[in-house]
Enzyme design. Structure first.
Site, short mmCIF file in Angstrom:
data_model
loop_
_atom_site.label_atom_id
_atom_site.label_comp_id
_atom_site.label_asym_id
_atom_site.label_seq_id
_atom_site.Cartn_x
_atom_site.Cartn_y
_atom_site.Cartn_z
CE1 TYR A 124 -3.11 -2.98 0.98
CE2 TYR A 124 -4.60 -0.66 0.95
CZ TYR A 124 -4.43 -2.27 0.63
OH TYR A 124 -5.56 -3.07 0.65
CE LYS A 191 2.60 -18.00 1.56
NZ LYS A 191 1.50 -19.35 1.77
CG ASP A 224 -1.22 -19.90 3.35
OD1 ASP A 224 -0.52 -19.64 4.55
OD2 ASP A 224 -0.78 -20.74 2.88
CG ASP A 248 -7.70 -4.14 2.94
OD1 ASP A 248 -8.71 -3.76 3.33
OD2 ASP A 248 -7.66 -4.08 1.47
#
Ligand code: NAD
Length: 362
Positions: A124, A191, A224, A248
């Site tokens: 972002y 991640k 995930d 988000d």
């Protein structure tokens, strides 16, 4: 002394929600001197800018604002006022409590999670290179040379910066929030197994900050796996802290767990101030129809009262909203079993029911 608070009604359904939220906050008995400031499409028409400098100045001065949603036109028009406000005021932490209220239709009856999202870095940051431009070709060449990896020449490129200082600040914020609100655990989401130098840094830094906060449990989850666990056993989680993009996505997932946008409050914090707002947007198609649910903005108001140190008033306001939702009589269409239920009430009537609860009339 009354608290000075900036009220930004916003546009779309914002003004009608802001009116009701303001009255509910006033009904708690806390004295607030509201400074009403424009932003959004009407401000754009009137002042030539969707975010007049006086509005930003007012929040800077008062350090606390309650804000209605603001439309971001797609493709044309002004850039996002919400993003601009976050940048202008250095609001680096986005907080979204997600709690199930009895009476809201959901598959998950006992969720009580808080999502803490980093608000300034990551994908972002707005560092992007459009496919086919000279700048993009230069980036692709540099990356090919430095990383010894080929990027297809017809690619566009977005950069994902994550810093030690930015991560320290947001993870410490999550621990401070957990401590102040008697939460037991912070889970960092990442991640790091794939993006070793951005998410890996986030995880490494989060672990270091956790060691400095040994009174609160800490763990981490790969994003995930986190998604799967949240829809299988959300009750295992407490405070989640995430980089911008995962934050988000996961905060919308969590809003879905607790029954949707009508009941999802939020807040943005920086070193110099805090802006409280619902998670939902300006729902333009319902503008002026006295239709949408005011609970999300009123609950954001309860977060604001809590931030001001008015803990009991905050609790009373939340309890009044919870009671009206639980009873299911004076609620908007989205909280009825069927969306076309003729017994659904409007924004104003639901607000009035909340005020009556606060006054102990019902
Ligand atoms: P939205 O949240 O405005 O509305 C999507 C749908 O959700 C609505 O059509 C409605 O069915 C439902 N909904 C939303 N709020 C509700 C409420 N309080 N009660 C009952 N139902 C409600 O999302 P969108 O349509 O994607 O966005 C509209 C505009 O809002 C866009 O311009 C977007 O950029 C902006 N936006 C602003 C903010 C903000 O100001 N913080 C946040 C999100 C979106």
């Amino acid at each position: 002394m009354p608290y000075k608070v900036t009220l930004i009604p916003g546009d779309g359904v914002g003004p009608e929600l802001a009116d009701v939220a303001k009255e509910c906050i006033d009904a708690t008995g806390v004295q607030v001197d509201w400074e009403i400031q424009p932003a959004g499409s009407e401000a754009h028409e009137k002042f030539g800018t969707p975010l007049p400098p006086e509005t930003v100045e007012s929040v800077r001065r008062n350090k606390v604002a309650l804000k209605g949603p603001i439309t971001t036109p797609v493709g044309t028009g002004f850039r996002s006022v919400n993003v601009a406000l976050r940048q202008e005021l250095g609001l680096y932490a986005c907080l979204r409590p997600c709690k199930t209220y009895a009476g809201v239709k959901t598959y998950f009856p006992s969720v009580d999670l808080v999502v803490v999202r980093e608000n300034t870095e990551d994908l972002y940051a707005g560092i992007e290179f459009q496919e086919g431009t000279d700048a993009c070709r230069e980036i692709i060449d540099s990356v090919s040379r430095l990383a010894k990896k080929k990027i297809r020449p017809d690619s566009g490129v977005s950069i994902k910066p994550i810093s030690v200082s930015g991560t320290r600040r947001i993870v410490q914020f999550a621990f401070d929030y957990a401590r102040a609100n008697r939460r037991r655990k912070v889970t960092a989401v990442h991640k790091a197994n794939i993006m070793k130098f951005s998410d890996g840094l986030f995880l490494r830094t989060a672990r270091a900050v956790a060691q400095e906060n040994p009174d609160i449990e800490f763990e981490d989850r790969i994003v995930d796996n986190m998604c799967m666990q949240l829809v299988q056993k959300p009750e295992l989680y407490d405070v989640l802290v995430l980089p911008n993009l995962y934050g988000d996505i996961i905060s919308d997932l969590c809003a879905g767990l607790v029954g949707g946008l009508g009941v999802a409050p939020g807040a943005n914090f920086g070193d110099d101030g805090a802006v409280f707002e619902a998670v939902h947007g300006s729902a333009p198609k319902y503008k002026g129809l006295n239709k949408v649910n005011p609970a999300a903005l009123i609950l954001s108001g309860a977060l604001m009262l809590d931030h001001l140190g008015e803990k009991q008033a905050a609790k009373n306001l939340e309890n009044a909203v919870a009671a009206v939702i639980r009873e299911g009589r004076y609620v908007t269409y989205d909280l009825k079993p069927r969306r076309d239920d003729p017994a659904a009430v409007g924004t104003r009537e639901m607000g009035n029911a909340i005020i009556r609860k606060l006054q102990g009339v019902e």
